[in-house]
Design a protein around this motif. Sequence first.
Motif, PDB file in Angstrom:
ATOM      1  N   LEU A 257       7.271  37.627  -5.476  1.00 56.03           N
ATOM      2  CA  LEU A 257       6.629  36.449  -5.536  1.00 56.03           C
ATOM      3  C   LEU A 257       6.410  35.720  -6.726  1.00 56.03           C
ATOM      4  CD1 LEU A 257       4.314  36.092  -2.326  1.00 56.03           C
ATOM      5  CD2 LEU A 257       6.600  34.991  -2.600  1.00 56.03           C
ATOM      6  N   LEU A 258       5.592  36.409  -7.557  1.00 55.64           N
ATOM      7  CA  LEU A 258       5.408  35.904  -9.092  1.00 55.64           C
ATOM      8  C   LEU A 258       6.381  35.940  -9.940  1.00 55.64           C
ATOM      9  CD1 LEU A 258       1.968  37.754  -9.514  1.00 55.64           C
ATOM     10  CD2 LEU A 258       2.237  35.557  -8.574  1.00 55.64           C
ATOM     11  N   LEU A 259       7.397  36.911  -9.661  1.00 54.50           N
ATOM     12  CA  LEU A 259       8.550  36.585 -10.631  1.00 54.50           C
ATOM     13  C   LEU A 259       9.501  35.501 -10.220  1.00 54.50           C
ATOM     14  CD1 LEU A 259      10.589  38.169 -12.437  1.00 54.50           C
ATOM     15  CD2 LEU A 259      11.546  39.368 -10.647  1.00 54.50           C
ATOM     16  N   ALA A 260       9.246  35.095  -9.063  1.00 51.51           N
ATOM     17  CA  ALA A 260      10.116  33.782  -8.703  1.00 51.51           C
ATOM     18  C   ALA A 260       9.358  32.582  -9.225  1.00 51.51           C
ATOM     19  CB  ALA A 260      10.155  33.876  -7.295  1.00 51.51           C
ATOM     20  N   GLY A 261       8.041  32.692  -9.348  1.00 54.82           N
ATOM     21  CA  GLY A 261       7.139  31.723  -9.923  1.00 54.82           C
ATOM     22  C   GLY A 261       7.445  31.458 -11.580  1.00 54.82           C
ATOM     23  N   LEU A 262       7.490  32.705 -12.137  1.00 52.07           N
ATOM     24  CA  LEU A 262       7.423  32.749 -13.594  1.00 52.07           C
ATOM     25  C   LEU A 262       8.894  32.067 -13.880  1.00 52.07           C
ATOM     26  CD1 LEU A 262       5.992  36.384 -14.357  1.00 52.07           C
ATOM     27  CD2 LEU A 262       5.374  33.906 -15.228  1.00 52.07           C
ATOM     28  N   ARG A 263       9.787  32.551 -13.264  1.00 57.27           N
ATOM     29  CA  ARG A 263      11.401  32.070 -13.646  1.00 57.27           C
ATOM     30  C   ARG A 263      11.480  30.747 -13.279  1.00 57.27           C
ATOM     31  NH1 ARG A 263      15.467  37.077 -12.042  1.00 57.27           N
ATOM     32  NH2 ARG A 263      14.538  38.493 -13.609  1.00 57.27           N
ATOM     33  N   SER A 264      10.778  29.988 -12.612  1.00 60.39           N
ATOM     34  CA  SER A 264      10.806  28.644 -11.926  1.00 60.39           C
ATOM     35  C   SER A 264      10.015  27.824 -12.820  1.00 60.39           C
ATOM     36  CB  SER A 264      10.420  28.446 -10.420  1.00 60.39           C
ATOM     37  OG  SER A 264       9.058  28.564 -10.524  1.00 60.39           O
ATOM     38  N   LEU A 265       8.996  28.197 -13.682  1.00 63.55           N
ATOM     39  CA  LEU A 265       8.111  27.322 -14.736  1.00 63.55           C
ATOM     40  C   LEU A 265       9.085  26.574 -15.722  1.00 63.55           C
ATOM     41  CD1 LEU A 265       5.356  29.983 -15.574  1.00 63.55           C
ATOM     42  CD2 LEU A 265       5.438  27.957 -13.587  1.00 63.55           C
ATOM     43  N   PRO A 266       8.829  25.459 -15.970  1.00 67.40           N
ATOM     44  CA  PRO A 266       9.416  24.576 -17.058  1.00 67.40           C
ATOM     45  C   PRO A 266       9.400  25.347 -18.333  1.00 67.40           C
ATOM     46  CG  PRO A 266       7.387  23.626 -16.504  1.00 67.40           C
ATOM     47  CD  PRO A 266       7.488  24.569 -15.481  1.00 67.40           C
ATOM     48  N   THR A 267      10.425  25.173 -19.250  1.00 67.91           N
ATOM     49  CA  THR A 267      10.603  25.970 -20.368  1.00 67.91           C
ATOM     50  C   THR A 267       9.921  25.134 -21.497  1.00 67.91           C
ATOM     51  OG1 THR A 267      12.881  25.204 -21.044  1.00 67.91           O
ATOM     52  CG2 THR A 267      12.464  27.357 -19.836  1.00 67.91           C
ATOM     53  N   GLN A 268       9.889  23.721 -21.465  1.00 67.33           N
ATOM     54  CA  GLN A 268       9.446  22.909 -22.549  1.00 67.33           C
ATOM     55  C   GLN A 268       8.057  23.571 -23.174  1.00 67.33           C
ATOM     56  OE1 GLN A 268      10.225  21.837 -19.779  1.00 67.33           O
ATOM     57  NE2 GLN A 268      12.364  20.699 -20.051  1.00 67.33           N
ATOM     58  N   PRO A 269       7.082  23.477 -22.417  1.00 67.57           N
ATOM     59  CA  PRO A 269       5.815  23.993 -23.043  1.00 67.57           C
ATOM     60  C   PRO A 269       5.926  25.358 -23.720  1.00 67.57           C
ATOM     61  CG  PRO A 269       5.480  23.535 -20.827  1.00 67.57           C
ATOM     62  CD  PRO A 269       6.751  23.552 -20.913  1.00 67.57           C
ATOM     63  N   PHE A 270       6.497  26.438 -23.370  1.00 68.97           N
ATOM     64  CA  PHE A 270       6.878  27.585 -23.796  1.00 68.97           C
ATOM     65  C   PHE A 270       7.626  27.415 -25.475  1.00 68.97           C
ATOM     66  CE2 PHE A 270       6.307  28.428 -19.590  1.00 68.97           C
ATOM     67  CZ  PHE A 270       5.123  29.343 -19.646  1.00 68.97           C
ATOM     68  N   GLU A 271       8.539  26.619 -25.150  1.00 61.61           N
ATOM     69  CA  GLU A 271       9.227  26.244 -26.356  1.00 61.61           C
ATOM     70  C   GLU A 271       8.418  25.583 -27.498  1.00 61.61           C
ATOM     71  OE1 GLU A 271      12.788  24.139 -25.147  1.00 61.61           O
ATOM     72  OE2 GLU A 271      13.828  25.930 -24.053  1.00 61.61           O
ATOM     73  N   ALA A 272       7.543  24.682 -27.218  1.00 58.35           N
ATOM     74  CA  ALA A 272       6.949  23.981 -27.991  1.00 58.35           C
ATOM     75  C   ALA A 272       5.809  24.933 -28.700  1.00 58.35           C
ATOM     76  CB  ALA A 272       6.353  22.938 -27.350  1.00 58.35           C
ATOM     77  N   ALA A 273       5.340  25.950 -28.057  1.00 57.61           N
ATOM     78  CA  ALA A 273       4.329  26.746 -28.391  1.00 57.61           C
ATOM     79  C   ALA A 273       4.859  27.859 -29.257  1.00 57.61           C
ATOM     80  CB  ALA A 273       3.619  27.662 -27.093  1.00 57.61           C
ATOM     81  N   ALA A 274       6.162  28.375 -28.921  1.00 62.34           N
ATOM     82  CA  ALA A 274       7.065  28.970 -30.019  1.00 62.34           C
ATOM     83  C   ALA A 274       7.185  28.589 -31.161  1.00 62.34           C
ATOM     84  CB  ALA A 274       8.282  29.525 -29.462  1.00 62.34           C
ATOM     85  N   LEU A 275       7.346  27.241 -31.332  1.00 63.97           N
ATOM     86  CA  LEU A 275       7.754  26.405 -32.619  1.00 63.97           C
ATOM     87  C   LEU A 275       6.474  26.207 -33.663  1.00 63.97           C
ATOM     88  CD1 LEU A 275      10.121  23.770 -31.363  1.00 63.97           C
ATOM     89  CD2 LEU A 275      10.644  25.755 -32.896  1.00 63.97           C
ATOM     90  N   ASP A 276       5.415  25.906 -32.755  1.00 64.81           N
ATOM     91  CA  ASP A 276       4.111  25.958 -33.433  1.00 64.81           C
ATOM     92  C   ASP A 276       3.424  27.330 -33.684  1.00 64.81           C
ATOM     93  OD1 ASP A 276       4.374  23.319 -33.151  1.00 64.81           O
ATOM     94  OD2 ASP A 276       3.092  23.089 -31.263  1.00 64.81           O
ATOM     95  N   GLY A 277       4.014  28.477 -33.370  1.00 62.19           N
ATOM     96  CA  GLY A 277       3.513  29.767 -33.876  1.00 62.19           C
ATOM     97  C   GLY A 277       2.157  30.013 -33.090  1.00 62.19           C
ATOM     98  N   VAL A 278       2.088  29.628 -31.802  1.00 63.00           N
ATOM     99  CA  VAL A 278       1.019  29.781 -30.908  1.00 63.00           C
ATOM    100  C   VAL A 278       0.828  31.250 -30.400  1.00 63.00           C
ATOM    101  CG1 VAL A 278      -0.272  29.198 -28.682  1.00 63.00           C
ATOM    102  CG2 VAL A 278       0.756  27.435 -30.276  1.00 63.00           C
ATOM    103  N   PRO A 279      -0.412  31.825 -30.798  1.00 64.14           N
ATOM    104  CA  PRO A 279      -0.382  33.499 -30.072  1.00 64.14           C
ATOM    105  C   PRO A 279      -0.014  33.585 -28.575  1.00 64.14           C
ATOM    106  CG  PRO A 279      -2.374  32.562 -31.181  1.00 64.14           C
ATOM    107  CD  PRO A 279      -1.496  31.429 -31.028  1.00 64.14           C
ATOM    108  N   ARG A 280       0.515  34.631 -28.245  1.00 71.22           N
ATOM    109  CA  ARG A 280       0.883  34.926 -27.160  1.00 71.22           C
ATOM    110  C   ARG A 280      -0.242  34.898 -25.933  1.00 71.22           C
ATOM    111  NH1 ARG A 280       5.642  40.009 -27.464  1.00 71.22           N
ATOM    112  NH2 ARG A 280       7.209  38.542 -28.619  1.00 71.22           N
ATOM    113  N   SER A 281      -1.530  35.553 -26.532  1.00 67.26           N
ATOM    114  CA  SER A 281      -2.509  35.601 -25.690  1.00 67.26           C
ATOM    115  C   SER A 281      -2.949  34.292 -25.124  1.00 67.26           C
ATOM    116  CB  SER A 281      -3.795  36.167 -26.281  1.00 67.26           C
ATOM    117  OG  SER A 281      -4.088  35.586 -27.436  1.00 67.26           O
TER     118      SER A 281
END
Length: 307
Positions: free
Chosen positions: A185-209
């Motif tokens: 259930l959680l794997l399905a939820g994780l894979r359905s999350l939008p990618t834009q926030p994570f891509e923006a966080a990766a570009l800004d160098g936001v810590p994984r935690s």
Amino acid sequence: MTAATIQRNKPSGFRISKRVLPYLLSLPALLVCIGILIPFFTSVVYSFQRYRLSQPWARQFNWGDNYISFFTDPKFWNTLQVSLLYAGITVVVELLLGLGIAMLLQKRSTLNNFISIMLLMPLMTAPALAALMWKLMTNPGFGVLSYLASLIGLQDFRWASSPSTALLTVVLVDVWVYTPFIMILLLAGLRSLPTQPFEAAALDGVPRSFVFFRITLPMLTPYILTATLFRLLDSIQQFDIIYAMTQGGPGDTLTVFQVEAYLNFFQSTNVGRSAALMIILWAITYFLSNIFIKNWLRLRERARGQA
């Protein structure tokens, strides 16, 4: 004869009125609802009776005596405590493990898809069969788990036959069987999350935690609530694993609601007391499910407002 005349004279098939069609389509659901409500209300009636199968001539209404006897019986409060403790431990452990495994398998790949399918194998095993399998593995004489425990210095580990370790043993079985359910259930939820926030966080160098606690976890909360609700309602009504391994023992160590109701009905033949116990369990599950559903609806409304 023209084509229009032929079409007009052609006999029409059986047609259902548009007014009747909605009722006809809802008929299966209505039958299922009736099939659920009839046993439920029958149990409610039985719960207000002094009714033993061994003494059918003494059957009569005692109204609330069954419930009063429960609330004044220390054994009932032990049953409530054990049921809630068992449900709480299993849900928390399975949620943490399921979330961790889902995070590891979040990236789409052939290997991750294969591993996720293989991890579903315990879920395809009947709980009672899984409990019997674990009972053999934890047998002090020839069980493989008892042998492995002896290698690390745990000689004559009692597993489910000791009051101090019985809860741990059945929790291990429950976790082995049902963690894949939360994981998928959680794997399905994780894979359905939008990618834009994570891509923006990766570009800004936001810590994984920070990404996990401030982005992933809030967005995944509705899925977590759904998985927790399903497992909590199932765990608090657990019967197969506990009865197959311990029959509610040693003593009353694992006498949860379903086991206590089973013993009241089939050993004591006390139908009224068993029915009253199941009605109390229904009230507890109804209360818990309402809490979770209200929180889920509140989160959904908040998400719509932010959108």
